[in-house]
Write an enzyme that holds these catalytic residues in place. Structure first.
Site, PDB file in Angstrom:
ATOM      1  N   HIS A 141       0.850  -1.187   0.000  1.00  0.00           N
ATOM      2  CA  HIS A 141       0.000   0.000   0.000  1.00  0.00           C
ATOM      3  C   HIS A 141       0.893   1.246   0.000  1.00  0.00           C
ATOM      4  O   HIS A 141       2.109   1.158   0.182  1.00  0.00           O
ATOM      5  CB  HIS A 141      -0.920   0.004   1.228  1.00  0.00           C
ATOM      6  CG  HIS A 141      -0.198  -0.148   2.525  1.00  0.00           C
ATOM      7  ND1 HIS A 141      -0.277  -1.278   3.293  1.00  0.00           N
ATOM      8  CD2 HIS A 141       0.631   0.683   3.172  1.00  0.00           C
ATOM      9  CE1 HIS A 141       0.474  -1.132   4.358  1.00  0.00           C
ATOM     10  NE2 HIS A 141       1.049   0.056   4.310  1.00  0.00           N
TER      11      HIS A 141
HETATM   12  C1  T46 Z   1       2.932   0.301   6.930  1.00  0.00           C
HETATM   13  C2  T46 Z   1       3.557  -1.018   7.214  1.00  0.00           C
HETATM   14  C3  T46 Z   1       5.031  -0.957   7.352  1.00  0.00           C
HETATM   15  C4  T46 Z   1      -4.671  -0.643  13.157  1.00  0.00           C
HETATM   16  O1  T46 Z   1      -5.808  -0.859  13.617  1.00  0.00           O
HETATM   17  N1  T46 Z   1      -3.922   0.390  13.655  1.00  0.00           N
HETATM   18  C5  T46 Z   1      -2.683   0.678  13.178  1.00  0.00           C
HETATM   19  O2  T46 Z   1      -2.036   1.637  13.655  1.00  0.00           O
HETATM   20  C6  T46 Z   1      -2.137  -0.139  12.136  1.00  0.00           C
HETATM   21  C7  T46 Z   1      -0.744   0.139  11.576  1.00  0.00           C
HETATM   22  C8  T46 Z   1      -2.883  -1.174  11.659  1.00  0.00           C
HETATM   23  N2  T46 Z   1      -4.134  -1.417  12.164  1.00  0.00           N
HETATM   24  C9  T46 Z   1      -4.921  -2.551  11.631  1.00  0.00           C
HETATM   25  C10 T46 Z   1      -5.382  -2.394  10.190  1.00  0.00           C
HETATM   26  C11 T46 Z   1      -5.460  -3.831   9.711  1.00  0.00           C
HETATM   27  O3  T46 Z   1      -6.725  -4.366  10.034  1.00  0.00           O
HETATM   28  O4  T46 Z   1      -4.100  -3.713  11.650  1.00  0.00           O
HETATM   29  C12 T46 Z   1      -4.412  -4.549  10.547  1.00  0.00           C
HETATM   30  C13 T46 Z   1      -3.150  -4.872   9.752  1.00  0.00           C
HETATM   31  O5  T46 Z   1      -2.691  -3.672   9.144  1.00  0.00           O
HETATM   32  P1  T46 Z   1      -1.990  -3.693   7.714  1.00  0.00           P
HETATM   33  O6  T46 Z   1      -2.573  -4.744   6.867  1.00  0.00           O
HETATM   34  O7  T46 Z   1      -2.019  -2.287   7.185  1.00  0.00           O
HETATM   35  O8  T46 Z   1      -0.507  -4.113   8.119  1.00  0.00           O
HETATM   36  P2  T46 Z   1       0.810  -4.005   7.237  1.00  0.00           P
HETATM   37  O9  T46 Z   1       1.902  -4.686   8.021  1.00  0.00           O
HETATM   38  O10 T46 Z   1       0.603  -4.459   5.851  1.00  0.00           O
HETATM   39  O11 T46 Z   1       1.127  -2.433   7.183  1.00  0.00           O
HETATM   40  C14 T46 Z   1       1.561  -1.761   8.343  1.00  0.00           C
HETATM   41  C15 T46 Z   1       0.960  -0.354   8.369  1.00  0.00           C
HETATM   42  O12 T46 Z   1      -0.463  -0.436   8.234  1.00  0.00           O
HETATM   43  C16 T46 Z   1       1.507   0.519   7.282  1.00  0.00           C
HETATM   44  O13 T46 Z   1       1.286   1.856   7.668  1.00  0.00           O
HETATM   45  O14 T46 Z   1       3.538   1.142   6.295  1.00  0.00           O
HETATM   46  O15 T46 Z   1       2.983  -1.664   8.356  1.00  0.00           O
END
Ligand code: T46
Length: 138
Positions: free
Chosen positions: A53
């Site tokens: 993303h």
């Molecule tokens: C990024 C990379 C390096 C939350 O509820 N609060 C938060 O602060 C974050 C970061 C995530 N979430 C929830 C949203 C999703 O339901 O946690 C779940 C997994 O998040 P995501 O799929 O976005 O995780 P990554 O590891 O793909 O991405 C994260 C960050 O979202 C993003 O900002 O740059 O780590």
């Protein structure tokens, strides 16, 4: 519009003595933004890819506080891969950079310092939508 050339490694302070090392990070001082949120990725299964993303406004500093992982960075025109493998290197990622994190070493931990609170509407999670947004802002 930011490019992958704006994604820079910041050498963080490393204070060492016989008890080990400590690395302090201060908003606006060590990193070029105020720190509104901290989160970390851990227990990442082997072969997993995180990210996939871009953020519309969020700026981040990514740190491999344990182990190592690759950051694939994409500004819609060019791509580069940056491996983080030291706890005193921070990777600054500005807004509107598509990123994928992969090749986590066993036990690897990615610490993220972020400029804004969590807001799902700040994400481009679709690559074509990300490219469209770049074109509109050019
Ligand atoms: C990024 C990379 C390096 C939350 O509820 N609060 C938060 O602060 C974050 C970061 C995530 N979430 C929830 C949203 C999703 O339901 O946690 C779940 C997994 O998040 P995501 O799929 O976005 O995780 P990554 O590891 O793909 O991405 C994260 C960050 O979202 C993003 O900002 O740059 O780590």
């Amino acid at each position: 519009m930011p490019t992958i050339d704006d994604c820079k490694i910041i050498n963080l302070p490393k204070i060492s003595n016989r008890k080990g090392n400590i690395t302090p990070v201060e908003g606006f001082h060590t990193v070029p933004f105020d720190i509104a949120r901290v989160y970390y990725l851990y227990d990442v299964p082997g072969g997993s890819t995180r990210g996939g993303h871009a953020h519309k406004e969020l700026k981040q500093l990514l740190i491999s506080v344990m182990g190592a992982f690759d950051n694939i960075l994409d500004d819609g025109h060019k791509r580069k891969t940056v491996r983080l493998d030291r706890a005193y290197y921070g990777l600054y990622v500005p807004r509107m950079i598509w990123r994928e994190l992969e090749n986590f070493s066993s036990g690897g931990i990615c610490l993220v310092l972020a400029s804004l609170p969590y807001d799902e509407s700040d994400y481009h999670r679709d690559y074509d939508e990300f490219l469209e947004s770049i074109k509109k802002q050019a």
